[in-house]
Design a protein around this motif. Structure first.
Motif, PDB file in Angstrom:
ATOM      1  N   LEU A 131       0.870  -1.514   0.431  1.00  0.00           N
ATOM      2  CA  LEU A 131      -0.023  -0.264  -0.335  1.00  0.00           C
ATOM      3  C   LEU A 131       1.280   1.677   0.301  1.00  0.00           C
ATOM      4  O   LEU A 131       2.157   1.512   1.315  1.00  0.00           O
ATOM      5  CB  LEU A 131      -0.923  -0.140   1.425  1.00  0.00           C
ATOM      6  CG  LEU A 131      -1.977   1.006   1.038  1.00  0.00           C
ATOM      7  CD1 LEU A 131      -2.622   0.921   0.522  1.00  0.00           C
ATOM      8  CD2 LEU A 131      -2.781   0.931   2.618  1.00  0.00           C
ATOM      9  N   PHE A 132       0.887   2.338  -0.848  1.00  0.00           N
ATOM     10  CA  PHE A 132       1.338   3.040  -0.850  1.00  0.00           C
ATOM     11  C   PHE A 132       0.871   4.175  -1.363  1.00  0.00           C
ATOM     12  O   PHE A 132      -0.053   4.240  -1.211  1.00  0.00           O
ATOM     13  CB  PHE A 132       2.522   3.034  -2.497  1.00  0.00           C
ATOM     14  CG  PHE A 132       3.397   2.042  -2.395  1.00  0.00           C
ATOM     15  CD1 PHE A 132       5.193   2.400  -2.418  1.00  0.00           C
ATOM     16  CD2 PHE A 132       3.339   0.800  -2.211  1.00  0.00           C
ATOM     17  CE1 PHE A 132       5.692   1.304  -2.115  1.00  0.00           C
ATOM     18  CE2 PHE A 132       3.865  -0.204  -3.352  1.00  0.00           C
ATOM     19  CZ  PHE A 132       5.773   0.168  -2.195  1.00  0.00           C
ATOM     20  N   ALA A 133       1.189   5.279  -0.471  1.00  0.00           N
ATOM     21  CA  ALA A 133       0.894   6.946  -0.988  1.00  0.00           C
ATOM     22  C   ALA A 133       0.590   7.558  -1.428  1.00  0.00           C
ATOM     23  O   ALA A 133       1.102   6.313  -2.917  1.00  0.00           O
ATOM     24  CB  ALA A 133       1.049   8.130   0.224  1.00  0.00           C
ATOM     25  N   SER A 134      -0.096   8.524  -1.446  1.00  0.00           N
ATOM     26  CA  SER A 134      -0.761   9.233  -3.123  1.00  0.00           C
ATOM     27  C   SER A 134       0.341   9.623  -4.112  1.00  0.00           C
ATOM     28  O   SER A 134       0.480   9.990  -5.311  1.00  0.00           O
ATOM     29  CB  SER A 134      -1.868  10.426  -3.395  1.00  0.00           C
ATOM     30  OG  SER A 134      -1.226  10.835  -1.727  1.00  0.00           O
ATOM     31  N   ASP A 135       1.484   9.787  -3.389  1.00  0.00           N
ATOM     32  CA  ASP A 135       3.053   9.952  -4.675  1.00  0.00           C
ATOM     33  C   ASP A 135       3.786   9.592  -5.165  1.00  0.00           C
ATOM     34  O   ASP A 135       4.547   9.252  -5.773  1.00  0.00           O
ATOM     35  CB  ASP A 135       3.722  11.291  -3.403  1.00  0.00           C
ATOM     36  CG  ASP A 135       4.176   9.982  -2.664  1.00  0.00           C
ATOM     37  OD1 ASP A 135       3.933   8.907  -2.466  1.00  0.00           O
ATOM     38  OD2 ASP A 135       5.423  10.387  -1.436  1.00  0.00           O
ATOM     39  N   GLY A 136       2.469   7.963  -4.805  1.00  0.00           N
ATOM     40  CA  GLY A 136       3.522   6.868  -6.066  1.00  0.00           C
ATOM     41  C   GLY A 136       4.626   6.276  -5.027  1.00  0.00           C
ATOM     42  O   GLY A 136       5.749   5.204  -6.060  1.00  0.00           O
ATOM     43  N   VAL A 137       5.619   6.628  -4.827  1.00  0.00           N
ATOM     44  CA  VAL A 137       6.492   5.949  -4.194  1.00  0.00           C
ATOM     45  C   VAL A 137       7.319   5.861  -2.622  1.00  0.00           C
ATOM     46  O   VAL A 137       7.900   5.279  -2.114  1.00  0.00           O
ATOM     47  CB  VAL A 137       7.350   7.801  -4.117  1.00  0.00           C
ATOM     48  CG1 VAL A 137       9.480   7.463  -3.590  1.00  0.00           C
ATOM     49  CG2 VAL A 137       7.711   8.054  -5.416  1.00  0.00           C
ATOM     50  N   THR A 138       5.891   6.446  -1.716  1.00  0.00           N
ATOM     51  CA  THR A 138       6.393   6.131   0.276  1.00  0.00           C
ATOM     52  C   THR A 138       5.553   5.571   0.648  1.00  0.00           C
ATOM     53  O   THR A 138       4.128   5.300   0.210  1.00  0.00           O
ATOM     54  CB  THR A 138       5.541   7.180   0.765  1.00  0.00           C
ATOM     55  OG1 THR A 138       6.263   8.576  -0.081  1.00  0.00           O
ATOM     56  CG2 THR A 138       5.831   7.475   2.554  1.00  0.00           C
ATOM     57  N   PRO A 139       6.162   4.465   1.064  1.00  0.00           N
ATOM     58  CA  PRO A 139       5.281   3.092   1.948  1.00  0.00           C
ATOM     59  C   PRO A 139       5.035   3.214   3.262  1.00  0.00           C
ATOM     60  O   PRO A 139       4.847   3.663   3.272  1.00  0.00           O
ATOM     61  CB  PRO A 139       6.281   1.830   1.637  1.00  0.00           C
ATOM     62  CG  PRO A 139       7.760   2.879   2.044  1.00  0.00           C
ATOM     63  CD  PRO A 139       7.490   3.977   0.990  1.00  0.00           C
TER      64      PRO A 139
END
Length: 275
Positions: A131-139
């Protein structure tokens, strides 16, 4: 440099530090209190969705004190591809998890069935969930799991905790603690690394290993000179049995060594690649 200039620089630095602190304080987090809390990767007759279909599921738990909307976040079954599927942000009433609450995502690759049906599918032979944040980088939360048993889920107990157990009576959308949880399925009793199969091979072979507890794991390939050729696994994994395939098509024929490191233990075996 004059003392007046030094004073000016100090004032500028103080303002910059204060601004940074305010940004860090007021910018909302990425959902650090969200957990992948339970999943079922092989659903034959356990738990049906709203359409009466038996699909894989992923349960998200909000262990924080405030409601969190996961709309806009990403869900994936491949940690190397964190933006595999973005959860729609068009229906916050459906994607918001209250404090202490649970949200069920159906991993059926049938997003046309509803906003909580996502375009990934879990593999009963072992896979990953992220599951990753909306930035597509932060787990937000990730896990790698081994082979699963049909209609037996795996979840944290207690909710949001570090301990994972198998549940013969899955609890989708509900707490993993209490009387609704059945006895866990047996786990491996030790770290083990089996001989690759086939061996010799050309160009792919499967490496099977077992973990007795969750922890940091690495599986690496070396050539006869001791040079690291490839890292197949480098992540935190749960207890269980795993199969990893190595494709050596880009490497020369010869003897290679595969080495498993977990829980302070290292096991190494030899294999032969023949083109």
């Amino acid at each position: 440099m004059s003392s007046s200039n030094n004073n000016k620089r100090r004032k500028v630095m103080k303002k910059m530090l204060l601004a940074t602190a305010l940004i860090l304080f007021f910018v909302p987090g990425f959902g650090q209190d969200l957990f992948i809390n339970e999943f079922l990767a092989s659903n034959d007759a356990c738990c049906a969705d709203e359409n009466g279909e038996f699909d894989d599921f992923i349960e998200i738990y909000n262990g924080g004190t405030e409601a969190v909307d996961i709309g806009g976040m990403y869900i994936t079954d491949d940690l190397a591809a964190p933006t595999e599927y973005q959860i729609p942000d068009t229906a916050p009433d459906s994607t918001t998890i209250e404090s202490g609450g649970f949200l069920l995502l159906w991993a059926d690759k049938e997003s046309e069935q509803g906003i909580l049906h996502v375009e990934i599918k879990l593999g009963g032979g072992g896979e990953q969930i992220g599951l990753f944040a909306s930035d597509g980088v932060t787990p937000i939360d990730t896990l790698t799991f081994g082979e699963q048993t049909t209609d037996v889920s795996k979840g944290r107990n207690p909710d949001g905790g570090e301990t994972w157990e198998f549940f013969t009576s899955p609890t989708p959308g509900a707490t993993n603690g209490g009387a609704s949880v059945s006895d866990p399925v047996n786990l491996p009793e030790a770290v083990a690394l089996e001989q690759n199969y086939p061996n010799p091979f050309n160009p792919t072979t499967t490496i099977r290993f077992s973990l007795e507890a969750h922890g940091d794991v690495s599986l690496q390939i070396y050539d006869v000179s001791g040079r690291l050729v490839e890292t197949l696994v480098s992540s935190r994994m749960e207890a269980g049995e795993y199969n990893v395939e190595w494709n050596a098509v880009s490497h020369p024929s010869g003897i290679y060594f595969f080495s498993l490191t977990s829980g302070g233990e290292q096991i190494t075996k030899k294999m032969l690649f023949l083109k």
